[in-house]
Design a protein around this motif. Structure first.
Motif, PDB file in Angstrom:
ATOM      1  N   LYS A  68       1.671  -3.564  -1.126  1.00  0.00           N
ATOM      2  CA  LYS A  68       2.460  -3.960   0.047  1.00  0.00           C
ATOM      3  C   LYS A  68       2.506  -2.820   1.048  1.00  0.00           C
ATOM      4  O   LYS A  68       2.846  -1.689   0.695  1.00  0.00           O
ATOM      5  N   ILE A 115      -2.741 -11.630   0.778  1.00  0.00           N
ATOM      6  CA  ILE A 115      -2.150 -12.788   0.098  1.00  0.00           C
ATOM      7  C   ILE A 115      -0.721 -13.067   0.570  1.00  0.00           C
ATOM      8  O   ILE A 115      -0.116 -14.051   0.166  1.00  0.00           O
ATOM      9  N   ASP A 116      -0.190 -12.209   1.437  1.00  0.00           N
ATOM     10  CA  ASP A 116       1.125 -12.463   2.040  1.00  0.00           C
ATOM     11  C   ASP A 116       1.189 -11.603   3.297  1.00  0.00           C
ATOM     12  O   ASP A 116       0.734 -10.461   3.290  1.00  0.00           O
ATOM     13  N   ASP A 159       5.003  -7.759  10.491  1.00  0.00           N
ATOM     14  CA  ASP A 159       5.147  -6.324  10.211  1.00  0.00           C
ATOM     15  C   ASP A 159       4.887  -5.921   8.755  1.00  0.00           C
ATOM     16  O   ASP A 159       5.306  -4.854   8.317  1.00  0.00           O
ATOM     17  N   HIS A 160       4.185  -6.777   7.991  1.00  0.00           N
ATOM     18  CA  HIS A 160       3.747  -6.335   6.660  1.00  0.00           C
ATOM     19  C   HIS A 160       2.551  -7.146   6.176  1.00  0.00           C
ATOM     20  O   HIS A 160       2.285  -8.248   6.658  1.00  0.00           O
ATOM     21  N   VAL A 170       0.585  -7.965   2.160  1.00  0.00           N
ATOM     22  CA  VAL A 170       0.351  -7.681   0.742  1.00  0.00           C
ATOM     23  C   VAL A 170      -1.140  -7.903   0.491  1.00  0.00           C
ATOM     24  O   VAL A 170      -1.670  -8.995   0.731  1.00  0.00           O
ATOM     25  N   LEU A 184       2.788   2.393   3.111  1.00  0.00           N
ATOM     26  CA  LEU A 184       2.811   1.853   1.749  1.00  0.00           C
ATOM     27  C   LEU A 184       4.250   1.627   1.281  1.00  0.00           C
ATOM     28  O   LEU A 184       5.072   2.541   1.329  1.00  0.00           O
ATOM     29  N   VAL A 185       4.558   0.412   0.818  1.00  0.00           N
ATOM     30  CA  VAL A 185       5.892   0.099   0.311  1.00  0.00           C
ATOM     31  C   VAL A 185       5.896   0.099  -1.213  1.00  0.00           C
ATOM     32  O   VAL A 185       6.696   0.780  -1.838  1.00  0.00           O
ATOM     33  N   GLU A 186       4.977  -0.674  -1.810  1.00  0.00           N
ATOM     34  CA  GLU A 186       4.895  -0.643  -3.278  1.00  0.00           C
ATOM     35  C   GLU A 186       3.581  -1.198  -3.787  1.00  0.00           C
ATOM     36  O   GLU A 186       2.849  -1.885  -3.082  1.00  0.00           O
ATOM     37  N   GLU A 213       3.904   4.182  -6.670  1.00  0.00           N
ATOM     38  CA  GLU A 213       3.349   4.777  -5.476  1.00  0.00           C
ATOM     39  C   GLU A 213       4.071   6.071  -5.098  1.00  0.00           C
ATOM     40  O   GLU A 213       3.493   7.003  -4.580  1.00  0.00           O
ATOM     41  N   HIS A 214       5.394   6.122  -5.390  1.00  0.00           N
ATOM     42  CA  HIS A 214       6.219   7.187  -4.833  1.00  0.00           C
ATOM     43  C   HIS A 214       6.259   8.436  -5.710  1.00  0.00           C
ATOM     44  O   HIS A 214       6.119   9.542  -5.236  1.00  0.00           O
ATOM     45  N   ARG A 264       5.972   1.394 -13.379  1.00  0.00           N
ATOM     46  CA  ARG A 264       6.445   0.037 -13.175  1.00  0.00           C
ATOM     47  C   ARG A 264       5.861  -0.846 -14.276  1.00  0.00           C
ATOM     48  O   ARG A 264       4.651  -0.858 -14.488  1.00  0.00           O
ATOM     49  N   LEU A 310       4.786 -13.143  -5.798  1.00  0.00           N
ATOM     50  CA  LEU A 310       3.330 -13.037  -5.789  1.00  0.00           C
ATOM     51  C   LEU A 310       2.881 -12.578  -7.160  1.00  0.00           C
ATOM     52  O   LEU A 310       3.231 -11.473  -7.592  1.00  0.00           O
ATOM     53  N   ARG A 360      -0.512 -12.274  -9.752  1.00  0.00           N
ATOM     54  CA  ARG A 360      -1.959 -12.383  -9.866  1.00  0.00           C
ATOM     55  C   ARG A 360      -2.439 -11.698 -11.137  1.00  0.00           C
ATOM     56  O   ARG A 360      -1.896 -10.666 -11.523  1.00  0.00           O
ATOM     57  N   LEU A 385       4.609  -8.859  -7.296  1.00  0.00           N
ATOM     58  CA  LEU A 385       5.425  -8.295  -6.219  1.00  0.00           C
ATOM     59  C   LEU A 385       6.230  -9.421  -5.581  1.00  0.00           C
ATOM     60  O   LEU A 385       5.865 -10.599  -5.704  1.00  0.00           O
ATOM     61  N   ARG A 430       7.633 -11.418  -2.144  1.00  0.00           N
ATOM     62  CA  ARG A 430       7.144 -11.629  -0.783  1.00  0.00           C
ATOM     63  C   ARG A 430       7.971 -10.810   0.208  1.00  0.00           C
ATOM     64  O   ARG A 430       9.044 -10.332  -0.135  1.00  0.00           O
ATOM     65  N   LYS A 486       8.675  -7.956   3.532  1.00  0.00           N
ATOM     66  CA  LYS A 486       8.425  -6.560   3.877  1.00  0.00           C
ATOM     67  C   LYS A 486       9.047  -5.574   2.897  1.00  0.00           C
ATOM     68  O   LYS A 486       8.557  -4.459   2.710  1.00  0.00           O
TER      69      LYS A 486
END
Lengths: 174, 174
Positions: free
Chosen positions: A100, A123-124, A128-129, A131, A153-155, B47-48, B54, B92, B94, B164, B166, B168
């Motif tokens: 994301k 896929i989403d 402003d974003h 995925v 990058l969010v996650e 990511e962080h 996760r 989401l 997959r 994830l 959906r 932002k």
């Protein structure tokens, strides 16, 4: 011990186990009890029998320790068979990641441009974003995640590696 | 207990844990000790922070048991946060599968035709086998595997689900 023996390698093991409660806990317990590293682990039911599962485990260690891991997996009771795929020619290894990214303007345009280059699919999305879904070897996924880092990058959710050998035969065919 | 309460549902949990040896063993141990079902489990670094992982777990149970699972995961010491993604709008989800099919003639042609329809890609091939890479929801992968069964299915390696929410925001953003 020679330098060569101390070199850390990454190997992929394919393990057939009874699909019973607690089996995954025992396999993972073997790694944690002995301090073996798990880089990636995936589990799935097999094609042939509903009561057998396939576990793909990627571990990094010296060649001696990797051989210990293989031998100890082989001795574990719910384990039917173990293969070290890294001893076969260029095993097929793929993972999937959902990524994301939030942002607008140039960063957003650049994220979409890079996703094209990496054959990632959207896929989403909102204004402003995005995925992204991406598949490939771990190194490709790592590279894409690193490129998205400064672009909002969010996650990330990654599956870990599924692996098969090349050629017509199954991994466990003799 | 009403009929509605006894209905089995499948929920996806996203869990942030310390990336330490033995954490995965403890999370899986919670499920096996209490006889909770694991349909799918995937793990990845976040990511962080390199020291946080996760875990995405899909489990089927009655709503009461699913709530117990969520609460017990939340109490587990290496767990930072738990979210039940199935309470968010259309999460989401997959997974990826590698599928080896061996055969010649009509069966081979049909396997290739179906792979086109399912947007699977060929990642290894000889004159008498294919390895397909397919991604999608589990139901799509199940359907493709079932269709390959009579066409010379040799073996399947699946990753399990990465998930994830959906929109932002991140799953763990408050």
């Amino acid at each position: 011990m020679s330098d060569q023996e101390e070199q850390v390698e990454s190997h992929t093991f394919s393990v057939l186990v009874d699909n019973e409660p607690g089996v995954l806990a025992r396999v993972i317990g073997l790694f944690s009890a002995r301090g073996y590293n798990i880089d990636s682990l995936t589990v799935s039911e097999t094609e042939h029998e509903r009561h057998v599962s396939r576990i793909s485990i990627v571990s990094s260690a010296t060649p001696q320790v990797l051989e210990q891991i293989r031998a100890q997996l082989d001795r574990l009771v719910p384990v039917h068979m173990v293969r070290d795929l890294s001893t076969t020619e260029r095993p097929l290894e793929r993972e999937l990641a959902l990524i994301k990214v939030a942002g607008v303007g140039d960063a957003r345009v650049e994220a979409l441009r890079l996703s094209d280059a990496f054959r990632a699919t959207v896929i989403d999305a909102t204004v402003d974003h995005f995925v992204f879904e991406i598949t490939g070897r771990s190194s490709k996924v790592n590279q894409f995640v690193a490129l998205m880092m400064p672009l909002g990058l969010v996650e990330v959710a990654r599956t870990g590696i599924a692996a098969l050998s090349r050629g017509k035969s199954g991994i466990f065919d003799e």
